[in-house]
Design a protein around this motif. Structure first.
Motif, PDB file in Angstrom:
ATOM      1  N   ILE A 174     123.581  54.028  31.960  1.00 52.88           N
ATOM      2  CA  ILE A 174     122.510  53.557  33.762  1.00 52.88           C
ATOM      3  C   ILE A 174     120.992  54.220  34.055  1.00 52.88           C
ATOM      4  N   ALA A 175     121.087  55.511  33.253  1.00 53.21           N
ATOM      5  CA  ALA A 175     119.658  55.920  32.755  1.00 53.21           C
ATOM      6  C   ALA A 175     118.971  55.280  31.974  1.00 53.21           C
ATOM      7  N   ALA A 176     119.825  55.152  31.200  1.00 49.66           N
ATOM      8  CA  ALA A 176     118.820  54.226  29.900  1.00 49.66           C
ATOM      9  C   ALA A 176     118.538  52.831  30.471  1.00 49.66           C
ATOM     10  N   ARG A 177     119.296  52.012  31.162  1.00 52.36           N
ATOM     11  CA  ARG A 177     118.377  50.724  31.546  1.00 52.36           C
ATOM     12  C   ARG A 177     117.462  50.983  32.388  1.00 52.36           C
ATOM     13  N   SER A 178     117.540  52.409  32.988  1.00 51.57           N
ATOM     14  CA  SER A 178     116.215  52.511  34.185  1.00 51.57           C
ATOM     15  C   SER A 178     114.696  53.195  33.344  1.00 51.57           C
ATOM     16  N   VAL A 179     115.169  53.823  32.609  1.00 48.99           N
ATOM     17  CA  VAL A 179     113.997  54.356  31.682  1.00 48.99           C
ATOM     18  C   VAL A 179     113.058  52.998  30.917  1.00 48.99           C
ATOM     19  N   MET A 180     114.191  52.249  30.627  1.00 50.91           N
ATOM     20  CA  MET A 180     113.657  51.647  29.998  1.00 50.91           C
ATOM     21  C   MET A 180     113.123  49.879  31.271  1.00 50.91           C
ATOM     22  N   GLU A 181     113.440  49.947  32.005  1.00 49.81           N
ATOM     23  CA  GLU A 181     112.812  49.290  33.043  1.00 49.81           C
ATOM     24  C   GLU A 181     111.601  49.604  33.482  1.00 49.81           C
ATOM     25  N   LYS A 182     111.406  51.560  33.988  1.00 48.63           N
ATOM     26  CA  LYS A 182     110.460  51.793  34.683  1.00 48.63           C
ATOM     27  C   LYS A 182     109.484  52.446  34.190  1.00 48.63           C
ATOM     28  N   ALA A 183     109.663  53.010  32.921  1.00 46.75           N
ATOM     29  CA  ALA A 183     108.740  53.712  32.093  1.00 46.75           C
ATOM     30  C   ALA A 183     107.998  52.108  31.611  1.00 46.75           C
ATOM     31  N   HIS A 184     106.720  53.123  30.855  1.00 46.14           N
ATOM     32  CA  HIS A 184     105.512  51.911  30.291  1.00 46.14           C
ATOM     33  C   HIS A 184     104.886  52.514  29.457  1.00 46.14           C
ATOM     34  N   ASN A 185     104.704  51.149  28.500  1.00 50.24           N
ATOM     35  CA  ASN A 185     103.477  51.519  27.060  1.00 50.24           C
ATOM     36  C   ASN A 185     105.393  52.525  25.894  1.00 50.24           C
ATOM     37  N   VAL A 186     106.542  51.936  26.225  1.00 54.57           N
ATOM     38  CA  VAL A 186     107.281  52.427  25.200  1.00 54.57           C
ATOM     39  C   VAL A 186     107.690  51.970  23.934  1.00 54.57           C
ATOM     40  N   TYR A 187     107.142  53.552  23.546  1.00 58.35           N
ATOM     41  CA  TYR A 187     108.254  52.990  22.008  1.00 58.35           C
ATOM     42  C   TYR A 187     109.079  53.608  21.847  1.00 58.35           C
ATOM     43  N   LEU A 188     109.874  52.497  20.979  1.00 58.11           N
ATOM     44  CA  LEU A 188     111.748  53.009  20.645  1.00 58.11           C
ATOM     45  C   LEU A 188     112.086  53.148  18.960  1.00 58.11           C
ATOM     46  N   TYR A 189     113.230  53.636  19.111  1.00 58.24           N
ATOM     47  CA  TYR A 189     112.931  54.150  17.705  1.00 58.24           C
ATOM     48  C   TYR A 189     114.325  53.865  17.660  1.00 58.24           C
ATOM     49  N   PRO A 190     115.399  52.522  17.588  1.00 57.58           N
ATOM     50  CA  PRO A 190     116.572  52.882  17.082  1.00 57.58           C
ATOM     51  C   PRO A 190     117.176  53.092  16.137  1.00 57.58           C
ATOM     52  N   LEU A 191     118.390  52.837  16.548  1.00 62.63           N
ATOM     53  CA  LEU A 191     119.266  52.924  14.404  1.00 62.63           C
ATOM     54  C   LEU A 191     118.960  52.991  13.552  1.00 62.63           C
ATOM     55  N   ASN A 192     117.894  51.102  13.722  1.00 64.95           N
ATOM     56  CA  ASN A 192     117.506  50.222  13.332  1.00 64.95           C
ATOM     57  C   ASN A 192     116.516  50.861  11.936  1.00 64.95           C
ATOM     58  N   VAL A 193     115.953  51.788  12.713  1.00 65.86           N
ATOM     59  CA  VAL A 193     115.320  52.864  11.377  1.00 65.86           C
ATOM     60  C   VAL A 193     115.019  54.084  11.214  1.00 65.86           C
ATOM     61  N   THR A 194     116.218  54.912  12.295  1.00 67.14           N
ATOM     62  CA  THR A 194     116.403  56.426  12.174  1.00 67.14           C
ATOM     63  C   THR A 194     117.451  56.637  10.740  1.00 67.14           C
TER      64      THR A 194
END
Length: 320
Positions: A174-194
């Motif tokens: 719920i928090a993750a969805r909210s942050v991805m909707e409301k935060a701006h200029n997001v740089y995301l580092y998923p398991l693909n790279v980490t």
């Protein structure tokens, strides 16, 4: 020039390496650490943060108490088999750290105001605290933050908690969805790279003998515990991924990473709880530019390793 960073973490071994990396990197000025539940209970997370700050002689950095659990109110699952009973593998922080000053959430607003338009938020734990900022103070609460660098998600690759989901998104979707909707200029580092940001026992062995930093005694025992857990979960793995170092390194060494701009959504419920979703079709559905997130999908791992070693081999910590 040093980048001002407000760090949200839940140490945890890889979070602890991220905190150490941030404190040692001369290009990063840590202006506060928000410590909440995640790899360990909130109280232990705060204690581990205090221990690392104390070791580094950086008691000037404010510690802010995070949350004790997800927005859903569901019970929290901790991972002592990966991070140890107290979050630092076999290491137990000394009891002398009982009386550390811990700030409440208002301190986050103070820091954002103090470093207005000159602050990056880095989140390497669950996203509950950032989501709560939007709930408590409104959708514009963090408008003066330059960017959000977040470790989370997995796209077109397996998760690490379920078949679909990565731990930070899964533990509070719920928090993750909210942050991805409301935060701006997001740089995301998923398991693909980490998942590829692997540090080997040989590298840690070298650092444990040669690093001039006050963190040297922690490196080998914490890493060994973490690596053993990964060897059980990922047979044949040659080292342990430093997931949480990645977003911090991306701030100071942007040339290491390559991004795909897509709008990210997170499944909140059901079998795909915590799954991160983006449109990777050759012709994705058009989205307003301001809603796009920058998903880190590729990294120059050799340069990652070189920078990691270089930072941990630098001289003694200096107050910034």
């Amino acid at each position: 020039m040093a980048y001002n960073v407000l760090l949200f973490a839940d140490p945890g071994i890889d979070d602890s390496f991220a905190i150490m990396y941030a404190l040692l990197n001369p290009k990063i000025n840590v202006v506060g650490i928000v410590s909440g539940y995640g790899n360990t209970p909130k109280e232990q997370s705060v204690r581990n943060t205090a221990y690392l700050i104390d070791l580094g002689g950086r008691e000037d950095i404010p510690i802010i108490a995070g949350t004790a659990g997800p927005l859903s109110g569901e019970p929290v699952q901790f991972y002592p088999e990966i991070h140890g009973p107290e979050g630092l593998g076999p290491i137990k922080p000394p009891d002398t750290l009982q009386n550390v000053e811990v700030h409440d959430f208002n301190k986050i607003l103070e820091i954002v105001e103090q470093y207005k338009n000159n602050l990056i938020i880095v989140n390497v734990g669950r996203l509950t605290e950032i989501a709560l900022m939007f709930i408590l103070y409104g959708n514009n609460a963090l408008k003066d933050v330059i960017a959000f660098y977040i470790m989370g998600g997995a796209f077109l690759v397996p998760g690490n908690i379920t078949a679909e989901a990565e731990a930070n998104f899964y533990s509070d979707p719920i928090a993750a969805r909210s942050v991805m909707e409301k935060a701006h200029n997001v740089y995301l580092y998923p398991l693909n790279v980490t998942n590829k940001a692997i540090i080997t026992p040989e590298m840690i062995g070298f650092l444990s003998e040669n690093s001039p930093t006050p963190f040297r005694p922690l490196l080998q025992p914490a890493f060994d515990y973490y690596f053993k857990a990964y060897q059980k979960n990922v047979p044949g793995i040659k080292g342990a991924p430093m997931h949480d170092v990645v977003p911090l390194m991306a701030i100071t060494n942007p040339e290491i990473f390559r991004y795909v701009p897509r709008r990210v959504k997170v499944e909140e419920f059901g079998d795909a709880k915590g799954k991160s979703i983006a449109d990777f079709r050759p012709k994705p559905e058009a989205q307003p530019p301001k809603t796009l997130d920058y998903i880190g999908m590729e990294a120059d791992i050799q340069k990652f390793v070189e920078n990691f070693m270089e930072v941990f081999l630098q001289g003694e910590l200096e107050k910034k």
